[in-house]
Design a protein around this motif. Structure first.
Motif, mmCIF file in Angstrom:
data_model
loop_
_atom_site.group_PDB
_atom_site.id
_atom_site.type_symbol
_atom_site.label_atom_id
_atom_site.label_comp_id
_atom_site.label_asym_id
_atom_site.label_seq_id
_atom_site.Cartn_x
_atom_site.Cartn_y
_atom_site.Cartn_z
ATOM 1 N N ASP A 125 -13.574 -9.439 0.357
ATOM 2 C CA ASP A 125 -12.257 -8.949 0.771
ATOM 3 C C ASP A 125 -11.947 -9.286 2.219
ATOM 4 O OD1 ASP A 125 -11.256 -7.871 -1.568
ATOM 5 O OD2 ASP A 125 -12.170 -5.924 -1.225
ATOM 6 N N THR A 126 -12.985 -9.574 3.011
ATOM 7 C CA THR A 126 -12.788 -9.823 4.438
ATOM 8 C C THR A 126 -13.393 -11.146 4.907
ATOM 9 O OG1 THR A 126 -14.787 -8.573 4.969
ATOM 10 C CG2 THR A 126 -12.684 -7.354 4.994
ATOM 11 N N SER A 127 -13.626 -12.068 3.990
ATOM 12 C CA SER A 127 -14.224 -13.348 4.392
ATOM 13 C C SER A 127 -13.734 -14.482 3.497
ATOM 14 C CB SER A 127 -15.749 -13.259 4.317
ATOM 15 O OG SER A 127 -16.327 -14.531 4.552
ATOM 16 N N ILE A 128 -13.173 -15.518 4.147
ATOM 17 C CA ILE A 128 -12.820 -16.745 3.443
ATOM 18 C C ILE A 128 -13.392 -17.928 4.215
ATOM 19 C CG2 ILE A 128 -10.724 -15.880 2.314
ATOM 20 C CD1 ILE A 128 -9.061 -17.271 4.490
ATOM 21 N N THR A 129 -13.497 -19.058 3.522
ATOM 22 C CA THR A 129 -13.981 -20.284 4.141
ATOM 23 C C THR A 129 -12.903 -21.343 4.015
ATOM 24 O OG1 THR A 129 -16.249 -19.714 3.519
ATOM 25 C CG2 THR A 129 -15.828 -22.007 4.155
ATOM 26 N N LEU A 130 -12.648 -22.035 5.129
ATOM 27 C CA LEU A 130 -11.631 -23.082 5.164
ATOM 28 C C LEU A 130 -12.247 -24.440 4.827
ATOM 29 C CD1 LEU A 130 -9.845 -21.999 8.469
ATOM 30 C CD2 LEU A 130 -9.287 -21.333 6.114
ATOM 31 N N ASP A 131 -11.389 -25.399 4.502
ATOM 32 C CA ASP A 131 -11.855 -26.735 4.127
ATOM 33 C C ASP A 131 -12.416 -27.526 5.306
ATOM 34 O OD1 ASP A 131 -9.251 -26.987 5.231
ATOM 35 O OD2 ASP A 131 -8.956 -28.904 4.227
ATOM 36 N N ARG A 132 -12.126 -27.085 6.510
ATOM 37 C CA ARG A 132 -12.648 -27.749 7.702
ATOM 38 C C ARG A 132 -12.692 -26.721 8.834
ATOM 39 N NH1 ARG A 132 -7.298 -28.851 7.364
ATOM 40 N NH2 ARG A 132 -6.081 -28.840 9.300
ATOM 41 N N GLU A 133 -13.292 -27.116 9.942
ATOM 42 C CA GLU A 133 -13.417 -26.198 11.066
ATOM 43 C C GLU A 133 -12.045 -25.876 11.660
ATOM 44 O OE1 GLU A 133 -16.096 -28.395 13.557
ATOM 45 O OE2 GLU A 133 -17.850 -27.624 12.494
ATOM 46 N N TYR A 134 -11.880 -24.616 12.082
ATOM 47 C CA TYR A 134 -10.637 -24.172 12.705
ATOM 48 C C TYR A 134 -10.449 -24.915 14.023
ATOM 49 C CZ TYR A 134 -7.224 -21.192 14.969
ATOM 50 O OH TYR A 134 -6.112 -20.743 15.630
ATOM 51 N N GLU A 135 -9.279 -25.499 14.215
ATOM 52 C CA GLU A 135 -9.024 -26.368 15.366
ATOM 53 C C GLU A 135 -8.442 -25.658 16.576
ATOM 54 O OE1 GLU A 135 -6.443 -29.338 13.672
ATOM 55 O OE2 GLU A 135 -7.956 -29.935 12.216
ATOM 56 N N GLY A 136 -7.921 -24.464 16.407
ATOM 57 C CA GLY A 136 -7.271 -23.764 17.511
ATOM 58 C C GLY A 136 -8.245 -22.971 18.358
#
Length: 147
Positions: A59-70
């Motif tokens: 409920d509190t964790s997702i994974t993105l397709d690449r590293e966060y750039e900001g």
């Protein structure tokens, strides 16, 4: 708080770290919301840079397709756009499958409880809380001992 059935999901806030694929939700309900987030949905903080959700871990964790750039941010506003192309039926089917699985697990526990010769057995209620209950066999023994 639960999300609306619209295309955008904005419940809670997020913590993101530069050069990290993990997103931590704060007061989010990504897995167990009525309109849960799914793999293939689209995550953004600024409506300029878009990331695909490749895993909904909790409920509190997702994974993105690449590293966060900001820049690293805590308690940031975000949006997840639901990718509805072909996934609505998949989501409904998934939710139905989860419900059937939960009911089958309960029926298996109930069958074990009914047929057990033990004094007690555990049953799980609809909220996932385990309760220890006296079995019918033990109730009969208790009744016979009182006679």
């Amino acid at each position: 708080m639960t999300a609306s059935a619209g295309a955008w999901y904005r419940v809670g806030k997020v913590n993101v770290t530069n050069d990290n694929q993990s997103v931590v939700g704060v007061d989010t309900n990504w897995q167990n919301d009525v309109t849960a987030i799914a793999v293939g949905d689209i995550f953004t903080l600024d409506a300029k840079t878009w990331y695909e959700v490749v895993a909904v871990n909790s409920d509190t964790s997702i994974t993105l397709d690449r590293e966060y750039e900001g820049n690293t941010q805590n308690s940031a506003n975000y949006a997840i756009v639901r990718n509805t192309s072909g996934t609505i039926l998949t989501r409904v089917a998934g939710q139905i499958a989860v419900q059937f699985n939960q009911k089958q697990l309960f029926l298996d526990e109930l069958r074990k409880w009914l047929n057990s010769d033990n004094a007690t057995e555990e049953l799980t209620d609809s909220h996932g809380v385990k309760k220890t209950l006296k079995t019918p066999a033990q109730m009969v023994r208790d009744h016979d001992n009182k006679l």
